[in-house]
Design a protein around this motif. Structure first.
Motif, short mmCIF file in Angstrom:
data_model
loop_
_atom_site.label_atom_id
_atom_site.label_comp_id
_atom_site.label_asym_id
_atom_site.label_seq_id
_atom_site.Cartn_x
_atom_site.Cartn_y
_atom_site.Cartn_z
N TYR A 245 0.46 -0.96 0.10
CA TYR A 245 0.44 -0.10 0.26
C TYR A 245 0.71 1.14 -0.10
N ALA A 246 2.00 1.18 0.65
CA ALA A 246 2.54 2.85 0.86
C ALA A 246 3.58 3.12 -0.53
N LEU A 247 3.95 1.91 -1.14
CA LEU A 247 4.69 1.86 -2.53
C LEU A 247 3.73 2.52 -3.40
N CYS A 248 2.88 1.71 -2.93
CA CYS A 248 1.25 2.81 -4.48
C CYS A 248 1.22 3.63 -4.22
N MET A 249 0.94 4.42 -2.71
CA MET A 249 0.72 5.33 -2.36
C MET A 249 2.05 6.73 -3.25
N ALA A 250 3.28 5.80 -2.91
CA ALA A 250 4.53 6.97 -3.72
C ALA A 250 4.32 7.11 -5.11
N CYS A 251 4.38 5.76 -5.52
CA CYS A 251 4.29 5.71 -6.83
C CYS A 251 3.03 6.89 -7.32
N SER A 252 2.03 6.78 -6.68
CA SER A 252 0.70 7.78 -7.24
C SER A 252 1.30 8.62 -7.13
N THR A 253 1.62 9.22 -5.83
CA THR A 253 2.54 10.76 -5.93
C THR A 253 3.38 11.38 -6.91
N GLY B 142 -5.35 12.37 -11.56
CA GLY B 142 -5.94 12.92 -10.32
C GLY B 142 -7.21 11.97 -9.91
N ILE B 143 -7.45 11.74 -11.23
CA ILE B 143 -9.22 11.06 -10.38
C ILE B 143 -8.51 9.45 -10.22
N GLY B 144 -7.47 9.26 -10.58
CA GLY B 144 -6.45 7.94 -10.34
C GLY B 144 -6.27 7.69 -8.36
N ASN B 145 -5.46 8.60 -9.03
CA ASN B 145 -5.14 9.40 -6.93
C ASN B 145 -6.36 9.59 -6.33
N GLY B 146 -7.10 10.10 -6.98
CA GLY B 146 -8.35 10.61 -6.16
C GLY B 146 -9.24 9.53 -5.86
N LEU B 147 -8.97 8.17 -5.75
CA LEU B 147 -9.68 6.41 -5.50
C LEU B 147 -8.42 5.89 -5.08
N THR B 148 -7.20 5.92 -5.12
CA THR B 148 -6.38 5.51 -4.58
C THR B 148 -6.20 5.80 -3.41
N PHE B 149 -6.24 7.40 -2.51
CA PHE B 149 -6.60 7.47 -1.90
C PHE B 149 -7.25 7.10 -0.22
N PRO B 150 -8.26 7.08 -0.40
CA PRO B 150 -9.37 6.12 0.43
C PRO B 150 -8.05 4.83 0.95
N ALA C 44 3.65 6.00 6.52
CA ALA C 44 3.41 5.71 5.00
C ALA C 44 3.26 7.24 4.07
N ALA C 45 2.92 8.69 5.00
CA ALA C 45 2.66 9.65 4.11
C ALA C 45 3.57 10.41 3.71
N ALA C 46 4.74 9.72 5.12
CA ALA C 46 6.36 10.28 4.74
C ALA C 46 6.80 9.71 3.03
N MET C 47 6.40 8.89 3.57
CA MET C 47 6.94 7.68 2.46
C MET C 47 6.46 8.08 0.96
N SER C 48 5.65 8.18 1.50
CA SER C 48 5.33 8.72 0.55
C SER C 48 5.20 10.33 -0.15
N ILE C 49 6.47 11.00 0.34
CA ILE C 49 6.07 12.29 -0.05
C ILE C 49 7.55 12.65 -0.54
N ALA C 50 8.45 11.82 0.01
CA ALA C 50 9.67 11.01 -0.18
C ALA C 50 9.85 10.66 -1.48
N GLY C 51 9.04 9.18 -1.80
CA GLY C 51 9.52 8.46 -2.70
C GLY C 51 8.89 9.41 -3.96
N GLY C 52 7.80 10.19 -3.72
CA GLY C 52 7.76 10.71 -5.09
C GLY C 52 8.35 12.25 -5.41
N ALA C 53 9.51 12.56 -4.24
CA ALA C 53 10.38 13.61 -4.50
C ALA C 53 11.21 13.16 -5.82
N LEU C 54 11.69 11.71 -5.06
CA LEU C 54 12.56 10.94 -5.46
C LEU C 54 12.80 10.54 -7.14
N ILE C 55 10.77 9.72 -7.29
CA ILE C 55 10.58 9.80 -9.39
C ILE C 55 10.87 10.69 -9.54
#
Length: 424
Positions: free
Chosen positions: A230-238, A329-337, A358-369
């Motif tokens: 779940y965390a990796l899905c959030m990070a890559c979506s971000t 946006g649509i995919g991330n809106g569905l993914t978030f909850p 997970a929130a921190a990993m999402s921010i850091a992972g998204g920034a790295l990507i």
């Protein structure tokens, strides 16, 4: 790890049901206010940066540290505050975070030098704690279907705050000066603190609070395959969103005649898509979390694949570029909850720790990507390259969603006959 997750599922379900039976849900409005306040300071002051730099006679690059520094402390706050809310309760962490935010906002408004301003600006990031606290409170005071519904509707409101923030901040700066922005934030913080002291009740039970050190709590989560999925899905979506935000202006700006107003309008299609995706998540809450993730990530990949095909075919109309990006946006809106409920369900007594980590990993992972993708997006007008980078990140998110679905299926098969399976 899968066997451990299955065992935890059974214990978590019983603990969660007991907690919800004895916990009264706070009003949705207070949770929405807390989360809106946690995202509003990110960009409300951006239109005032030139005036701020001019008043302090500071280099613009130095002023820009208020953005990077805030982001770093924001991520650290998520990690620490989530774990503290598990140990000391949701209510005290939220109240302390808002109190620090009020003091920091006043400090920014009264700052005599750029150094003092930067110090108080990073202190404002304490408000990020309210984000994970609100998520956990929703989960602890509602069943799985109702929690997905509430988070979906709440996410619609959270998306509106950063959309309107720059416009509101620009108006305050133009009429009253940039310091009025931080005075307004302090007043909003004070109002929300007063409401929270009256409305926000404690939802974390003393008996379920974790024992041992913080590192052990993080270790329990990081040893779970479900958490990683779940965390990796959030990070890559971000990361997909960050690539779009950073690369769209470079790849498309020339085709809009250099008009920043037009660029801003078309880039706003992605947040609009997020609001619609969040509405869908709330409307159809109750289905399997992992299946929702797979559907969300598939929609994003299909939209971006269409954009890639059009760009490679030489179609350069602006709608052919931004239209497919709505699916980000649509995919991330569905993914978030779904993804947030997934990480919080791994260990019920560590829900806050999981949400923050997970929130921190999402921010850091998204920034790295986004940073890696930026190496390939150095030429103006490289629309096919932009779509290739977007599709790559979205495909990684889809892979993580499929991994989550596989783990969920395995966990369901391991449960004793007759025992209800947790959908996350």
């Amino acid at each position: 790890m899968t066997r451990d997750d299955s065992a935890q599922t059974s214990a978590s379900r019983m603990t969660e049901d007991t907690a919800m039976a004895s916990t009264a849900a706070p009003r949705r409005s207070i949770l929405l206010l807390l989360t809106a306040l946690s995202v509003l300071p990110v960009n409300i002051y951006l239109p005032a940066l030139p005036n701020l730099a001019a008043e302090f006679q500071a280099d613009f690059a130095l002023v820009n540290l208020s953005i990077a520094g805030y982001a770093i402390i924001n991520a650290l706050t998520e990690v620490i505050a989530g774990a503290m809310s598990d140990r000391y309760g949701r209510r005290p962490v939220a109240l302390i975070a808002v109190s620090i935010f009020i003091v920091a906002s006043i400090g920014c408004a009264l700052a005599p030098t750029i150094g003092v301003f930067l110090l108080f600006r990073v202190m404002q990031a304490s408000i990020a704690a309210c984000f994970c606290v609100a998520l956990v409170v929703i989960k602890e005071t509602a069943g799985e279907r109702q929690a997905a519904n509430r988070i979906g509707y709440a996410a619609m409101g959270w998306a509106i705050a950063p959309m309107l923030g720059p416009t509101f901040g620009g108006m305050l700066d133009e009429v009253f000066g940039w310091r009025a922005i931080f005075v307004t934030l302090a007043l909003l913080g004070a109002a929300i603190l007063a409401i929270s002291m009256r409305e926000l009740k404690e939802t974390a039970g003393h008996a379920s609070r974790p024992r041992g050190n913080y590192f052990a709590s993080y270790g329990q989560l990081l040893s779970s395959a479900r958490f990683w999925a779940y965390a990796l899905c959030m990070a890559c979506s971000t990361g997909t969103l960050y690539i779009f935000l950073g690369g769209a202006s470079l790849a498309v700006g020339a085709s809009l005649g250099g008009s920043s107003a037009k660029l801003g309008f078309f880039m706003g299609m992605v947040p609009a898509g997020f609001i619609f995706g969040s509405y869908l998540a709330a409307r159809f809450a109750g289905s399997s979390l992992s299946k929702t993730l797979v559907a969300a990530r598939l929609s994003t990949c299909m939209g971006l694949l269409l954009g890639l095909v059009l760009s490679v075919s030489g179609v350069t109309h602006v709608i052919a570029i931004f239209g497919p990006c709505i699916f980000i946006g649509i995919g991330n809106g569905l993914t978030f909850p779904a993804a947030n409920l997934g990480v919080m369900s791994v260990r019920t007594n560590l829900a806050g720790t999981a949400a923050g980590l997970a929130a921190a990993m999402s921010i850091a992972g998204g920034a790295l990507i986004a940073s890696i993708s930026g190496l390939f997006l150095q030429a103006a007008g490289a629309v096919p390259t932009l779509f290739m980078m977007l599709l790559t990140s979205a495909s990684l998110a889809l892979s993580a969603a499929l991994f989550a679905a596989f783990i969920e299926q395995r966990s369901t098969e391991r449960l004793p006959r007759g025992e209800p399976a947790e959908s996350g």
